[in-house]
Design a protein around this motif. Structure first.
Motif, PDB file in Angstrom:
ATOM      1  N   ARG A  97     -41.837 -18.456  34.122  1.00  0.00           N
ATOM      2  CA  ARG A  97     -42.202 -17.570  35.234  1.00  0.00           C
ATOM      3  C   ARG A  97     -41.522 -18.015  36.535  1.00  0.00           C
ATOM      4  O   ARG A  97     -40.987 -17.201  37.281  1.00  0.00           O
ATOM      5  CB  ARG A  97     -43.719 -17.541  35.418  1.00  0.00           C
ATOM      6  CG  ARG A  97     -44.443 -16.730  34.364  1.00  0.00           C
ATOM      7  CD  ARG A  97     -45.906 -16.488  34.718  1.00  0.00           C
ATOM      8  NE  ARG A  97     -46.680 -17.715  34.784  1.00  0.00           N
ATOM      9  CZ  ARG A  97     -47.281 -18.300  33.742  1.00  0.00           C
ATOM     10  NH1 ARG A  97     -47.203 -17.749  32.540  1.00  0.00           N
ATOM     11  NH2 ARG A  97     -47.968 -19.413  33.887  1.00  0.00           N
ATOM     12  N   ASN A 148     -37.675 -17.454  36.266  1.00  0.00           N
ATOM     13  CA  ASN A 148     -37.261 -16.125  35.823  1.00  0.00           C
ATOM     14  C   ASN A 148     -36.166 -16.256  34.755  1.00  0.00           C
ATOM     15  O   ASN A 148     -35.205 -15.503  34.721  1.00  0.00           O
ATOM     16  CB  ASN A 148     -36.794 -15.257  36.994  1.00  0.00           C
ATOM     17  CG  ASN A 148     -36.773 -13.783  36.612  1.00  0.00           C
ATOM     18  OD1 ASN A 148     -37.522 -13.344  35.752  1.00  0.00           O
ATOM     19  ND2 ASN A 148     -35.904 -13.024  37.247  1.00  0.00           N
ATOM     20  N   PHE A 156     -40.459 -18.605  25.633  1.00  0.00           N
ATOM     21  CA  PHE A 156     -41.208 -17.816  26.604  1.00  0.00           C
ATOM     22  C   PHE A 156     -40.227 -17.055  27.486  1.00  0.00           C
ATOM     23  O   PHE A 156     -39.209 -17.605  27.900  1.00  0.00           O
ATOM     24  CB  PHE A 156     -42.109 -18.740  27.426  1.00  0.00           C
ATOM     25  CG  PHE A 156     -43.060 -19.508  26.555  1.00  0.00           C
ATOM     26  CD1 PHE A 156     -44.305 -18.997  26.255  1.00  0.00           C
ATOM     27  CD2 PHE A 156     -42.679 -20.710  25.985  1.00  0.00           C
ATOM     28  CE1 PHE A 156     -45.168 -19.689  25.416  1.00  0.00           C
ATOM     29  CE2 PHE A 156     -43.528 -21.407  25.143  1.00  0.00           C
ATOM     30  CZ  PHE A 156     -44.778 -20.884  24.862  1.00  0.00           C
ATOM     31  N   ALA A 157     -40.560 -15.796  27.762  1.00  0.00           N
ATOM     32  CA  ALA A 157     -39.675 -14.907  28.513  1.00  0.00           C
ATOM     33  C   ALA A 157     -39.639 -15.263  29.986  1.00  0.00           C
ATOM     34  O   ALA A 157     -40.665 -15.591  30.586  1.00  0.00           O
ATOM     35  CB  ALA A 157     -40.130 -13.458  28.340  1.00  0.00           C
ATOM     36  N   GLY A 180     -39.659 -14.719  33.848  1.00  0.00           N
ATOM     37  CA  GLY A 180     -40.408 -13.801  34.696  1.00  0.00           C
ATOM     38  C   GLY A 180     -41.859 -13.658  34.299  1.00  0.00           C
ATOM     39  O   GLY A 180     -42.748 -13.861  35.102  1.00  0.00           O
ATOM     40  N   THR A 181     -42.111 -13.344  33.019  1.00  0.00           N
ATOM     41  CA  THR A 181     -43.493 -13.120  32.577  1.00  0.00           C
ATOM     42  C   THR A 181     -44.130 -14.365  31.991  1.00  0.00           C
ATOM     43  O   THR A 181     -45.343 -14.524  32.037  1.00  0.00           O
ATOM     44  CB  THR A 181     -43.561 -12.018  31.506  1.00  0.00           C
ATOM     45  OG1 THR A 181     -42.878 -12.479  30.328  1.00  0.00           O
ATOM     46  CG2 THR A 181     -42.946 -10.714  32.003  1.00  0.00           C
ATOM     47  N   GLY A 182     -43.325 -15.218  31.378  1.00  0.00           N
ATOM     48  CA  GLY A 182     -43.862 -16.394  30.703  1.00  0.00           C
ATOM     49  C   GLY A 182     -44.535 -16.069  29.391  1.00  0.00           C
ATOM     50  O   GLY A 182     -45.162 -16.925  28.777  1.00  0.00           O
ATOM     51  N   LYS A 183     -44.384 -14.819  28.911  1.00  0.00           N
ATOM     52  CA  LYS A 183     -45.008 -14.427  27.639  1.00  0.00           C
ATOM     53  C   LYS A 183     -44.193 -14.979  26.474  1.00  0.00           C
ATOM     54  O   LYS A 183     -42.967 -15.058  26.533  1.00  0.00           O
ATOM     55  CB  LYS A 183     -45.098 -12.909  27.530  1.00  0.00           C
ATOM     56  CG  LYS A 183     -46.077 -12.318  28.500  1.00  0.00           C
ATOM     57  CD  LYS A 183     -46.224 -10.829  28.297  1.00  0.00           C
ATOM     58  CE  LYS A 183     -47.262 -10.299  29.278  1.00  0.00           C
ATOM     59  NZ  LYS A 183     -47.477  -8.876  29.137  1.00  0.00           N
ATOM     60  N   SER A 188     -36.514  -9.625  19.122  1.00  0.00           N
ATOM     61  CA  SER A 188     -35.767  -9.275  20.329  1.00  0.00           C
ATOM     62  C   SER A 188     -34.548  -8.456  19.958  1.00  0.00           C
ATOM     63  O   SER A 188     -33.943  -8.648  18.912  1.00  0.00           O
ATOM     64  CB  SER A 188     -35.334 -10.542  21.071  1.00  0.00           C
ATOM     65  OG  SER A 188     -36.462 -11.289  21.447  1.00  0.00           O
ATOM     66  N   ALA A 228     -44.390 -21.945  29.646  1.00  0.00           N
ATOM     67  CA  ALA A 228     -44.659 -20.601  30.169  1.00  0.00           C
ATOM     68  C   ALA A 228     -44.601 -20.557  31.695  1.00  0.00           C
ATOM     69  O   ALA A 228     -43.930 -19.680  32.261  1.00  0.00           O
ATOM     70  CB  ALA A 228     -45.998 -20.083  29.642  1.00  0.00           C
TER      71      ALA A 228
END
Length: 167
Positions: free
Chosen positions: A84, A87, A4-5, A7-10, A17, A80
């Motif tokens: 977030r 970050n 999961f990314a 900041g966004t948690g996506k 990538s 996730a």
């Protein structure tokens, strides 16, 4: 391994990538290895370290989150929000996901002198913890083309100073 990314948690897939200007600057990738459930004290400590690492443009933090849930299960409900909050990227993994990534791993461990003789289940798990680094590298290593160091640390054995002096 589900990732999961920051900041966004996506959800992110390493294969999709691409390196960016920011990741091209990274020389050191720091991994904090922890597990679910994350104790409140550990979460605060990881957040504090994430803030320190974010001050160093040549370093990036990822969390490798060990869990006991089935693939596609509730691990994302832990990973996730953590991504977030920090970050920072978070990858959730367990023995099953590593066995999927490395189909020969169970047979290799079952013929390993050290693994077979280890009686402490927690210490046996370290073989898998190290494989989680390899799994991350296979997925995201190409996104950090100039990284020279991969550091894996755990909340209970943290460096006592500011990370800026360590990196």
């Amino acid at each position: 391994m589900e990732c999961f990314a920051g900041g966004t948690g996506k959800a992110v897939k390493g294969a999709h990538s691409r390196p960016s200007l920011a990741t091209a600057l990274v020389k050191e990738v720091i991994f904090i290895g922890t597990h679910t459930p994350i104790e409140e004290e550990d979460a605060r400590l990881i957040q504090w370290r994430a803030e320190q690492i974010s001050e160093v443009p040549t370093a990036e933090l990822w969390v490798l989150l060990l869990h006991d849930f089935p693939k596609g299960g509730p691990a994302r409900h832990h990973a996730a929000p953590l991504a977030r909050l920090l970050n920072s990227g978070v990858c959730a993994w367990n023995r099953t996901t590593l066995d999927d990534d490395f189909p020969l791993l169970p047979a290799a461990l079952n013929s390993s002198y050290g693994y077979l003789r280890e009686t402490d289940p927690h210490l046996k798990l370290y073989y898998y913890m190290h494989m989680s680094l390899l799994s991350w590298n296979m997925s995201f290593g190409h996104v950090y083309p100039n990284s020279r160091w991969l550091w894996r640390i755990e909340p209970d054995v943290f460096f006592a100073g500011h990370f800026r002096s360590f990196l």
